[in-house]
Design a protein around this motif. Structure first.
Motif, PDB file in Angstrom:
ATOM      1  N   ALA A 101      -5.199  10.513   0.581  1.00  0.00           N
ATOM      2  CA  ALA A 101      -5.324   9.168   1.151  1.00  0.00           C
ATOM      3  C   ALA A 101      -6.415   8.377   0.435  1.00  0.00           C
ATOM      4  O   ALA A 101      -6.247   7.182   0.149  1.00  0.00           O
ATOM      5  N   VAL A 104       0.736   4.493   3.861  1.00  0.00           N
ATOM      6  CA  VAL A 104       0.066   3.991   5.061  1.00  0.00           C
ATOM      7  C   VAL A 104      -1.416   3.756   4.782  1.00  0.00           C
ATOM      8  O   VAL A 104      -2.007   2.783   5.263  1.00  0.00           O
ATOM      9  N   SER A 105      -2.020   4.637   4.000  1.00  0.00           N
ATOM     10  CA  SER A 105      -3.431   4.471   3.643  1.00  0.00           C
ATOM     11  C   SER A 105      -3.642   3.180   2.860  1.00  0.00           C
ATOM     12  O   SER A 105      -4.606   2.441   3.092  1.00  0.00           O
ATOM     13  N   GLN A 109     -12.621   3.117   6.878  1.00  0.00           N
ATOM     14  CA  GLN A 109     -11.401   2.952   6.106  1.00  0.00           C
ATOM     15  C   GLN A 109     -10.746   4.294   5.843  1.00  0.00           C
ATOM     16  O   GLN A 109      -9.531   4.416   5.809  1.00  0.00           O
ATOM     17  N   ALA A 132      -3.214   0.232   5.288  1.00  0.00           N
ATOM     18  CA  ALA A 132      -4.361   0.118   6.185  1.00  0.00           C
ATOM     19  C   ALA A 132      -5.568  -0.450   5.452  1.00  0.00           C
ATOM     20  O   ALA A 132      -6.313  -1.285   5.994  1.00  0.00           O
ATOM     21  N   SER A 133      -5.780  -0.035   4.219  1.00  0.00           N
ATOM     22  CA  SER A 133      -6.905  -0.520   3.435  1.00  0.00           C
ATOM     23  C   SER A 133      -6.778  -2.012   3.151  1.00  0.00           C
ATOM     24  O   SER A 133      -7.764  -2.754   3.119  1.00  0.00           O
ATOM     25  N   ALA A 172      -1.745  -2.833   8.200  1.00  0.00           N
ATOM     26  CA  ALA A 172      -1.222  -1.776   9.073  1.00  0.00           C
ATOM     27  C   ALA A 172      -1.678  -1.920  10.525  1.00  0.00           C
ATOM     28  O   ALA A 172      -1.512  -0.984  11.315  1.00  0.00           O
ATOM     29  N   ARG A 188      -5.880   4.929  -1.824  1.00  0.00           N
ATOM     30  CA  ARG A 188      -6.601   3.702  -1.486  1.00  0.00           C
ATOM     31  C   ARG A 188      -7.427   3.203  -2.684  1.00  0.00           C
ATOM     32  O   ARG A 188      -7.550   1.995  -2.896  1.00  0.00           O
ATOM     33  N   SER A 240      -1.158   0.627  13.628  1.00  0.00           N
ATOM     34  CA  SER A 240      -2.338   1.248  14.236  1.00  0.00           C
ATOM     35  C   SER A 240      -2.370   1.015  15.739  1.00  0.00           C
ATOM     36  O   SER A 240      -2.724   1.908  16.519  1.00  0.00           O
ATOM     37  N   TRP A 261      -6.313   4.915   8.559  1.00  0.00           N
ATOM     38  CA  TRP A 261      -4.874   5.028   8.341  1.00  0.00           C
ATOM     39  C   TRP A 261      -4.220   6.004   9.306  1.00  0.00           C
ATOM     40  O   TRP A 261      -2.993   5.990   9.458  1.00  0.00           O
TER      41      TRP A 261
END
Length: 351
Positions: free
Chosen positions: A199, A250-251, A12, A254-255, A259, A203, A263, A16
């Motif tokens: 980041a 973005v982090s 994780q 993604a978490s 995202a 998150r 990616s 990101w």
């Protein structure tokens, strides 16, 4: 179980980065498409023109920040691997695709005031062509920091800041872009720990990270649209503000698992950078000739096609003789071939 938790957290933590790469390449393609559409329809698309102007202070800074995050190992590692991975690798794709792009522009009639001739082919070693300057710049950034690796980071960063404020404008893209962009790569290399911490914090505290990220983007917008962005120091600050906001947002995405499309694009960013120009131009010209007049619609469709098409072409060509367009052949490698598998023989007695 503890090992699985650790692996999940580690995944994780860096997951990101591909998404950030994807965001960057989409912004780059969108910018080129937007201005191409402006030339074609006679006016700047309203929505995409605004987004492009807003993203300008942090679009390329984000790219070079992310490029520097994992550069430390290469800068301080084996010299042969460094030359192969950071010089020969970039040089191969830069020369190949510069020749392809220039050749296409010479052979195929095109609109615009930029006349392309065979002289541009001769200028490839010293004057980067079109968007491919970023590949040349990355190689130079790596070489410069490799040479300066014994220097204290503070002095290297001070040197990069000084270059930035020279506002170099020689007309030679290589020199001007180096002076303008080097500071972001340096920040990515020496500030990697802090960037990962930002980041991680976002998150862990998504509500606060979202609020701070949006606040920073609001600051960028206010500076850009008030025209204060022309002040060099504010331009620098907005680059960091926009880059930091992008990292946090973005982090968080993604978490949360939102995202994945970014990616996917980010994992194929090199292929897009190399060849998005052709599907972008074809789609833009085709839609204009078909009678489409809405600049934002043309930009949206052309950008989507320009991002997705190179990935599809790569997949179609990767097992064919034309794979050299996207994958560096073993003949152009200084290290072991991609499919090389060393054979190990264990002594009878073993140790």
């Amino acid at each position: 179980m503890a090992g699985e938790d650790t692996a999940t957290v580690s995944k994780q933590r860096i997951g990101w980065i591909d998404a950030a790469k994807g965001l960057t390449i989409i912004l780059v393609v969108m910018e080129h498409t937007t201005f191409g559409v402006q030339n074609a329809v006679g006016h700047l698309p309203l929505i995409f023109g605004t987004i492009t102007e807003f993203a300008k202070p942090f679009r390329m800074p984000l790219f070079f920040l992310v490029a520097g995050l994992f550069a430390y190992k290469a800068l301080y590692g084996d010299l042969r691997k460094f030359v192969d991975g950071k010089i020969v690798h970039f040089a191969y794709f830069y020369v190949l695709w510069s020749a392809i792009q220039i050749g296409i522009k010479i052979l195929v009639p095109h609109e615009g005031g930029w006349e392309v001739t065979y002289v541009d082919l001769l200028m490839i070693p010293i004057q980067p062509f079109a968007v491919l300057w970023f590949i040349y710049a990355l190689a130079l950034f790596f070489m410069t920091l490799r040479l300066l690796r014994s220097a204290r980071p503070f002095f290297v960063f001070f040197f990069a800041i000084a270059l930035y404020f020279t506002q170099l404008d020689t007309g030679w893209m290589l020199l001007d872009e180096f002076a303008w962009r080097f500071v972001w790569f340096v920040a990515g290399v020496y500030g990697a720990k802090q960037i990962f911490q930002i980041a991680d914090w976002a998150r862990a505290q998504p509500a606060k990270g979202l609020a701070l990220g949006l606040l920073l983007l609001a600051c960028v917008a206010s500076v850009v649209f008030s025209r204060l962005i022309d002040i060099r120091s504010l331009e620098l600050l907005m680059g960091f503000a926009g880059g930091g906001a992008a990292v946090m947002l973005v982090s968080i995405l993604a978490s949360a698992g939102y995202a994945k499309p970014l990616s996917w694009v980010g994992k194929h960013s090199l292929y897009i950078f190399l060849s998005f120009f052709l599907p972008m131009a074809v789609m833009r010209v085709g839609m204009v000739k078909l009678g489409f007049e809405n600049g934002d619609l043309i930009t949206l469709v052309a950008t989507a096609v320009a991002v997705i098409s190179p990935i599809i072409v790569f997949r179609l060509l990767e097992k064919t003789p034309l794979s050299f367009l996207y994958t560096r052949p073993d003949a152009f490698r200084l290290t072991a071939p991609r499919n090389f598998k060393p054979r190990f023989t264990m002594a009878a007695g073993g140790e």
